[in-house]
Design a protein around this motif. Structure first.
Motif, PDB file in Angstrom:
ATOM      1  N   ILE A   1      65.729   9.071 104.333  1.00  0.00           N
ATOM      2  CA  ILE A   1      66.500   8.000 103.693  1.00  0.00           C
ATOM      3  C   ILE A   1      65.663   6.726 103.611  1.00  0.00           C
ATOM      4  O   ILE A   1      65.583   6.085 102.566  1.00  0.00           O
ATOM      5  N   THR A   2      65.020   6.382 104.706  1.00  0.00           N
ATOM      6  CA  THR A   2      64.199   5.174 104.749  1.00  0.00           C
ATOM      7  C   THR A   2      63.063   5.248 103.733  1.00  0.00           C
ATOM      8  O   THR A   2      62.758   4.252 103.058  1.00  0.00           O
ATOM      9  N   THR A   3      62.440   6.403 103.605  1.00  0.00           N
ATOM     10  CA  THR A   3      61.358   6.582 102.632  1.00  0.00           C
ATOM     11  C   THR A   3      61.841   6.289 101.224  1.00  0.00           C
ATOM     12  O   THR A   3      61.197   5.549 100.474  1.00  0.00           O
ATOM     13  N   LEU A   4      62.980   6.847 100.854  1.00  0.00           N
ATOM     14  CA  LEU A   4      63.513   6.608  99.510  1.00  0.00           C
ATOM     15  C   LEU A   4      63.823   5.132  99.296  1.00  0.00           C
ATOM     16  O   LEU A   4      63.475   4.557  98.267  1.00  0.00           O
ATOM     17  N   LEU A   5      64.451   4.499 100.271  1.00  0.00           N
ATOM     18  CA  LEU A   5      64.802   3.085 100.141  1.00  0.00           C
ATOM     19  C   LEU A   5      63.553   2.213 100.044  1.00  0.00           C
ATOM     20  O   LEU A   5      63.489   1.287  99.230  1.00  0.00           O
ATOM     21  N   GLU A   6      62.535   2.510 100.860  1.00  0.00           N
ATOM     22  CA  GLU A   6      61.312   1.701 100.839  1.00  0.00           C
ATOM     23  C   GLU A   6      60.534   1.876  99.533  1.00  0.00           C
ATOM     24  O   GLU A   6      60.032   0.899  98.979  1.00  0.00           O
ATOM     25  N   ILE A   7      60.417   3.103  99.053  1.00  0.00           N
ATOM     26  CA  ILE A   7      59.711   3.316  97.783  1.00  0.00           C
ATOM     27  C   ILE A   7      60.460   2.641  96.651  1.00  0.00           C
ATOM     28  O   ILE A   7      59.858   1.991  95.792  1.00  0.00           O
ATOM     29  N   THR A   8      61.774   2.760  96.649  1.00  0.00           N
ATOM     30  CA  THR A   8      62.566   2.134  95.601  1.00  0.00           C
ATOM     31  C   THR A   8      62.420   0.613  95.643  1.00  0.00           C
ATOM     32  O   THR A   8      62.272  -0.030  94.606  1.00  0.00           O
ATOM     33  N   ALA A   9      62.452   0.039  96.830  1.00  0.00           N
ATOM     34  CA  ALA A   9      62.262  -1.417  96.953  1.00  0.00           C
ATOM     35  C   ALA A   9      60.902  -1.812  96.389  1.00  0.00           C
ATOM     36  O   ALA A   9      60.773  -2.842  95.718  1.00  0.00           O
ATOM     37  N   ARG A  10      59.888  -1.006  96.636  1.00  0.00           N
ATOM     38  CA  ARG A  10      58.551  -1.278  96.100  1.00  0.00           C
ATOM     39  C   ARG A  10      58.572  -1.205  94.570  1.00  0.00           C
ATOM     40  O   ARG A  10      57.985  -2.047  93.889  1.00  0.00           O
ATOM     41  N   LEU A  11      59.257  -0.216  94.028  1.00  0.00           N
ATOM     42  CA  LEU A  11      59.331  -0.075  92.564  1.00  0.00           C
ATOM     43  C   LEU A  11      60.066  -1.265  91.937  1.00  0.00           C
ATOM     44  O   LEU A  11      59.697  -1.703  90.848  1.00  0.00           O
ATOM     45  N   ILE A  12      61.078  -1.754  92.621  1.00  0.00           N
ATOM     46  CA  ILE A  12      61.824  -2.904  92.116  1.00  0.00           C
ATOM     47  C   ILE A  12      60.947  -4.150  92.095  1.00  0.00           C
ATOM     48  O   ILE A  12      60.974  -4.930  91.152  1.00  0.00           O
ATOM     49  N   SER A  13      60.149  -4.327  93.138  1.00  0.00           N
ATOM     50  CA  SER A  13      59.342  -5.541  93.245  1.00  0.00           C
ATOM     51  C   SER A  13      58.067  -5.510  92.400  1.00  0.00           C
ATOM     52  O   SER A  13      57.570  -6.558  92.017  1.00  0.00           O
ATOM     53  N   GLU A  14      57.541  -4.341  92.080  1.00  0.00           N
ATOM     54  CA  GLU A  14      56.294  -4.254  91.310  1.00  0.00           C
ATOM     55  C   GLU A  14      56.373  -4.924  89.937  1.00  0.00           C
ATOM     56  O   GLU A  14      55.505  -5.700  89.600  1.00  0.00           O
ATOM     57  N   PRO A  15      57.409  -4.648  89.123  1.00  0.00           N
ATOM     58  CA  PRO A  15      57.449  -5.314  87.812  1.00  0.00           C
ATOM     59  C   PRO A  15      57.533  -6.834  87.932  1.00  0.00           C
ATOM     60  O   PRO A  15      56.925  -7.538  87.160  1.00  0.00           O
ATOM     61  N   ALA A  16      58.260  -7.324  88.929  1.00  0.00           N
ATOM     62  CA  ALA A  16      58.387  -8.773  89.109  1.00  0.00           C
ATOM     63  C   ALA A  16      57.039  -9.382  89.462  1.00  0.00           C
ATOM     64  O   ALA A  16      56.738 -10.503  89.068  1.00  0.00           O
ATOM     65  N   ALA A  17      56.209  -8.645  90.192  1.00  0.00           N
ATOM     66  CA  ALA A  17      54.902  -9.167  90.582  1.00  0.00           C
ATOM     67  C   ALA A  17      53.952  -9.289  89.397  1.00  0.00           C
ATOM     68  O   ALA A  17      53.045 -10.099  89.389  1.00  0.00           O
ATOM     69  N   GLU A  18      54.187  -8.483  88.341  1.00  0.00           N
ATOM     70  CA  GLU A  18      53.312  -8.500  87.170  1.00  0.00           C
ATOM     71  C   GLU A  18      53.646  -9.624  86.216  1.00  0.00           C
ATOM     72  O   GLU A  18      52.849 -10.010  85.411  1.00  0.00           O
ATOM     73  N   GLU A  19      54.885 -10.148  86.294  1.00  0.00           N
ATOM     74  CA  GLU A  19      55.318 -11.167  85.346  1.00  0.00           C
ATOM     75  C   GLU A  19      54.725 -12.532  85.622  1.00  0.00           C
ATOM     76  O   GLU A  19      54.324 -12.918  86.634  1.00  0.00           O
TER      77      GLU A  19
ATOM     78  N   GLY B   1      73.046   4.312 112.409  1.00  0.00           N
ATOM     79  CA  GLY B   1      71.850   4.321 113.239  1.00  0.00           C
ATOM     80  C   GLY B   1      70.666   3.637 112.571  1.00  0.00           C
ATOM     81  O   GLY B   1      69.757   3.153 113.239  1.00  0.00           O
ATOM     82  N   LEU B   2      70.673   3.588 111.242  1.00  0.00           N
ATOM     83  CA  LEU B   2      69.651   2.870 110.486  1.00  0.00           C
ATOM     84  C   LEU B   2      69.973   1.380 110.392  1.00  0.00           C
ATOM     85  O   LEU B   2      69.192   0.616 109.835  1.00  0.00           O
ATOM     86  N   GLY B   3      71.133   0.990 110.910  1.00  0.00           N
ATOM     87  CA  GLY B   3      71.538  -0.414 110.859  1.00  0.00           C
ATOM     88  C   GLY B   3      72.169  -0.802 109.540  1.00  0.00           C
ATOM     89  O   GLY B   3      72.272  -1.986 109.223  1.00  0.00           O
ATOM     90  N   HIS B   4      72.626   0.186 108.766  1.00  0.00           N
ATOM     91  CA  HIS B   4      73.226  -0.086 107.464  1.00  0.00           C
ATOM     92  C   HIS B   4      74.743  -0.166 107.574  1.00  0.00           C
ATOM     93  O   HIS B   4      75.346   0.492 108.419  1.00  0.00           O
TER      94      HIS B   4
ATOM     95  N   ARG C   1      75.334  -0.199 102.550  1.00  0.00           N
ATOM     96  CA  ARG C   1      74.496  -1.318 102.126  1.00  0.00           C
ATOM     97  C   ARG C   1      73.342  -1.465 103.105  1.00  0.00           C
ATOM     98  O   ARG C   1      73.536  -1.493 104.315  1.00  0.00           O
ATOM     99  N   ALA C   2      72.133  -1.554 102.528  1.00  0.00           N
ATOM    100  CA  ALA C   2      70.921  -1.824 103.311  1.00  0.00           C
ATOM    101  C   ALA C   2      70.315  -3.080 102.712  1.00  0.00           C
ATOM    102  O   ALA C   2      69.696  -3.035 101.650  1.00  0.00           O
ATOM    103  N   GLY C   3      70.544  -4.218 103.343  1.00  0.00           N
ATOM    104  CA  GLY C   3      70.090  -5.489 102.769  1.00  0.00           C
ATOM    105  C   GLY C   3      70.850  -5.759 101.482  1.00  0.00           C
ATOM    106  O   GLY C   3      72.079  -5.768 101.479  1.00  0.00           O
ATOM    107  N   THR C   4      70.122  -5.919 100.387  1.00  0.00           N
ATOM    108  CA  THR C   4      70.761  -6.185  99.100  1.00  0.00           C
ATOM    109  C   THR C   4      71.010  -4.914  98.301  1.00  0.00           C
ATOM    110  O   THR C   4      71.523  -4.973  97.184  1.00  0.00           O
ATOM    111  N   LEU C   5      70.639  -3.770  98.839  1.00  0.00           N
ATOM    112  CA  LEU C   5      70.761  -2.504  98.126  1.00  0.00           C
ATOM    113  C   LEU C   5      71.987  -1.724  98.583  1.00  0.00           C
ATOM    114  O   LEU C   5      72.263  -1.621  99.771  1.00  0.00           O
TER     115      LEU C   5
END
Length: 159
Positions: free
Chosen positions: A141-159, A42-45, A63-67
């Motif tokens: 589930i969506t909340t966890l996936l979205e927060i995790t995606a944000r955590l993954i992208s934050e370090p890359a944004a600082e580099e 139902g989440l499209g995963h 699998r949700a996108g690349t995760l």
């Protein structure tokens, strides 16, 4: 490149009778394997594994996108489960206990734990005593996936 594996273990309080029967606002008190499948699809995963442990606990990997993640029922009796644990496993990280503490203070909806081997688990746990809706469980589930995606992208944004 770091390997990211999402493990979303879910123990929900949902009773589902089959595909399409999982209305987002329907009050549910238990979840089983078919209910987990309906929730995830139902989440499209995409479901990549569907199994039941020796103890009768249903779980899926999806699998949700690349995760990639896992959803599993907990507090189960005869395949009917009363809670939902959502976990993400990150391997090859440089995270420390201080990193986890900062994340835990910033994101109350999740919990991060750094394991001794350097792997990191990010989780969210839901117990629904007295019932909830499928929509609320999907949002968890969506909340966890979205927060995790944000955590993954934050370090890359600082580099």
């Amino acid at each position: 490149m770091k390997t990211i594996a999402f493990f979303v273990s879910a123990a929900l309080i949902v009773l589902c009778s089959g595909p399409g029967a999982f209305a987002r606002q329907e009050v549910i008190e238990r979840i089983d394997g078919p209910g987990l499948r309906t929730l995830v699809t139902g989440l499209g995963h995409e479901i990549t594994q569907d199994a039941v442990t020796d103890e009768g606990q249903p779980f899926l990997t999806a699998r949700a996108g690349t995760l990639n993640y896992m959803v599993a029922g907990t507090a189960c009796t005869e395949g009917q489960c009363q809670g939902m644990l959502t976990e993400l496993l990150f391997t090859g990280t440089e995270a420390t206990a201080e990193t986890a503490n900062a994340i835990n203070e910033s994101y109350a909806a999740i919990k991060m734990t750094v394991l001794e081997n350097g792997n990191v688990v990010v989780s969210r746990y839901d117990v629904i005593n007295g019932g909830t809706t499928a929509g609320a469980l999907a949002t968890s589930i969506t909340t966890l996936l979205e927060i995790t995606a944000r955590l993954i992208s934050e370090p890359a944004a600082e580099e």
